[in-house]
Design a protein around this motif. Structure first.
Motif, PDB file in Angstrom:
ATOM      1  N   VAL A  59      -7.521 168.842  23.410  1.00 27.19           N
ATOM      2  CA  VAL A  59      -6.953 167.753  22.624  1.00 27.19           C
ATOM      3  C   VAL A  59      -8.094 166.952  22.021  1.00 27.19           C
ATOM      4  O   VAL A  59      -8.984 166.491  22.735  1.00 27.19           O
ATOM      5  CB  VAL A  59      -6.068 166.840  23.490  1.00 27.19           C
ATOM      6  CG1 VAL A  59      -5.495 165.712  22.652  1.00 27.19           C
ATOM      7  CG2 VAL A  59      -4.953 167.649  24.140  1.00 27.19           C
ATOM      8  N   GLY A  60      -8.080 166.805  20.719  1.00 23.70           N
ATOM      9  CA  GLY A  60      -9.100 166.025  20.044  1.00 23.70           C
ATOM     10  C   GLY A  60      -8.507 165.224  18.907  1.00 23.70           C
ATOM     11  O   GLY A  60      -7.469 165.583  18.349  1.00 23.70           O
ATOM     12  N   THR A  61      -9.163 164.127  18.560  1.00 21.28           N
ATOM     13  CA  THR A  61      -8.775 163.303  17.426  1.00 21.28           C
ATOM     14  C   THR A  61      -9.662 163.654  16.241  1.00 21.28           C
ATOM     15  O   THR A  61     -10.889 163.627  16.347  1.00 21.28           O
ATOM     16  CB  THR A  61      -8.926 161.806  17.757  1.00 21.28           C
ATOM     17  OG1 THR A  61      -8.093 161.497  18.878  1.00 21.28           O
ATOM     18  CG2 THR A  61      -8.515 160.940  16.583  1.00 21.28           C
ATOM     19  N   TRP A  62      -9.046 163.980  15.107  1.00 18.90           N
ATOM     20  CA  TRP A  62      -9.791 164.407  13.922  1.00 18.90           C
ATOM     21  C   TRP A  62     -10.076 163.233  12.994  1.00 18.90           C
ATOM     22  O   TRP A  62      -9.244 162.337  12.841  1.00 18.90           O
ATOM     23  CB  TRP A  62      -8.967 165.425  13.141  1.00 18.90           C
ATOM     24  CG  TRP A  62      -8.833 166.785  13.763  1.00 18.90           C
ATOM     25  CD1 TRP A  62      -7.790 167.242  14.516  1.00 18.90           C
ATOM     26  CD2 TRP A  62      -9.765 167.861  13.667  1.00 18.90           C
ATOM     27  NE1 TRP A  62      -8.015 168.545  14.887  1.00 18.90           N
ATOM     28  CE2 TRP A  62      -9.218 168.950  14.380  1.00 18.90           C
ATOM     29  CE3 TRP A  62     -11.011 168.008  13.054  1.00 18.90           C
ATOM     30  CZ2 TRP A  62      -9.868 170.169  14.489  1.00 18.90           C
ATOM     31  CZ3 TRP A  62     -11.663 169.220  13.161  1.00 18.90           C
ATOM     32  CH2 TRP A  62     -11.097 170.290  13.869  1.00 18.90           C
ATOM     33  N   THR A  63     -11.222 163.272  12.335  1.00 23.18           N
ATOM     34  CA  THR A  63     -11.550 162.342  11.256  1.00 23.18           C
ATOM     35  C   THR A  63     -12.253 163.102  10.143  1.00 23.18           C
ATOM     36  O   THR A  63     -12.821 164.171  10.360  1.00 23.18           O
ATOM     37  CB  THR A  63     -12.468 161.201  11.737  1.00 23.18           C
ATOM     38  OG1 THR A  63     -13.639 161.762  12.342  1.00 23.18           O
ATOM     39  CG2 THR A  63     -11.754 160.316  12.742  1.00 23.18           C
ATOM     40  N   GLY A  64     -12.243 162.518   8.927  1.00 25.85           N
ATOM     41  CA  GLY A  64     -12.927 163.132   7.783  1.00 25.85           C
ATOM     42  C   GLY A  64     -12.185 164.359   7.302  1.00 25.85           C
ATOM     43  O   GLY A  64     -11.139 164.698   7.793  1.00 25.85           O
ATOM     44  N   ALA A  65     -12.786 165.020   6.317  1.00 25.15           N
ATOM     45  CA  ALA A  65     -13.954 164.637   5.544  1.00 25.15           C
ATOM     46  C   ALA A  65     -13.601 163.482   4.598  1.00 25.15           C
ATOM     47  O   ALA A  65     -12.432 163.128   4.453  1.00 25.15           O
ATOM     48  CB  ALA A  65     -14.470 165.833   4.750  1.00 25.15           C
ATOM     49  N   THR A  66     -14.626 162.917   3.938  1.00 22.53           N
ATOM     50  CA  THR A  66     -14.428 161.764   3.068  1.00 22.53           C
ATOM     51  C   THR A  66     -13.359 162.052   2.020  1.00 22.53           C
ATOM     52  O   THR A  66     -13.392 163.066   1.332  1.00 22.53           O
ATOM     53  CB  THR A  66     -15.740 161.390   2.382  1.00 22.53           C
ATOM     54  OG1 THR A  66     -16.716 161.089   3.383  1.00 22.53           O
ATOM     55  CG2 THR A  66     -15.554 160.191   1.477  1.00 22.53           C
ATOM     56  N   GLY A  67     -12.409 161.130   1.901  1.00 21.55           N
ATOM     57  CA  GLY A  67     -11.387 161.219   0.871  1.00 21.55           C
ATOM     58  C   GLY A  67     -10.123 161.935   1.284  1.00 21.55           C
ATOM     59  O   GLY A  67      -9.104 161.862   0.581  1.00 21.55           O
TER      60      GLY A  67
END
Length: 214
Positions: A59-67
């Protein structure tokens, strides 16, 4: 027929159809907290870029990519951390990097479409063993339906191409497999979409994404 690198057409209703420009997959071959994928060939300003990611057996929390935005899409927040995000191309660089809060065997795909907009995103369906993953259908405006299927914890995993769909990308990283499929559809309900999952242990997640003309 997939409308790739071609001008738009129309169904009887007279609306413009999206065009598939191309797709790419990541090349990462180990556990990590970031995964990068190249921009598909032929992307132009105004195209939409659909990113699909999976984190394998964790289980992981995703971020990105820019935009990129998850608005109207899904971020599972549970094993195997299936996520989708979208952006409109504008002076794009050569690649995109997505970050996961947990070090996992990450996989990502980018799908580029022209004359396109997000229509609707379906619910994530999971299966904890091999067999048929029956993904809940959506009511589509017409254009494309994309099926995203991600599995973790088994290097022998496989995902069959759902009936009527065309395989876009498939990538195995260690024991994590992400597959994406596309189908051109008329307006209406898609019905359940089924992919047969091969292999043994680990959870598989799948969902549908509708892409309409714009």
């Amino acid at each position: 027929m997939l409308l790739q690198n071609a001008s738009f057409t129309a169904f009887g209703g007279g609306f413009r159809l999206p065009v598939l420009v191309g797709s790419e997959k990541s090349t990462l071959s180990s556990a990590a907290t970031t995964v990068s994928v190249n921009k598909p060939t032929g992307v132009a300003d105004g195209d939409i870029l659909l990113a699909i990611m999976v984190g394998g057996d964790g289980v992981g929390t995703w971020t990105g990519a820019t935009g990129f935005s998850e608005t109207g899409l899904f971020d599972q927040g549970a094993n195997p951390s299936l996520r989708a995000a979208i952006k409109t191309a504008a002076s794009e660089g050569a690649s995109y990097t997505f970050t996961c809060s947990t070090s996992l065997p990450l996989v990502a795909h980018i799908i580029a479409l022209r004359f396109a907009a997000l229509d609707v995103s379906g619910s994530i369906v999971t299966r904890s063993a091999s067999g048929a993953l029956n993904i809940s259908g959506i009511t589509a405006a017409g254009g494309f339906v994309i099926a995203a299927v991600g599995s973790g914890k088994d290097a022998a995993r496989s995902h069959s191409t759902p009936t009527g769909f065309t395989a876009l990308q498939s990538k195995l990283n260690t024991d994590t497999l992400l597959s994406s499929f596309i189908k051109q559809v008329e307006p209406g309900a898609t019905g359940t979409v089924s992919s047969t999952i091969g292999g043994g242990a680990g959870t598989t997640a799948g969902a549908l994404i509708g892409i309409k003309g714009a």
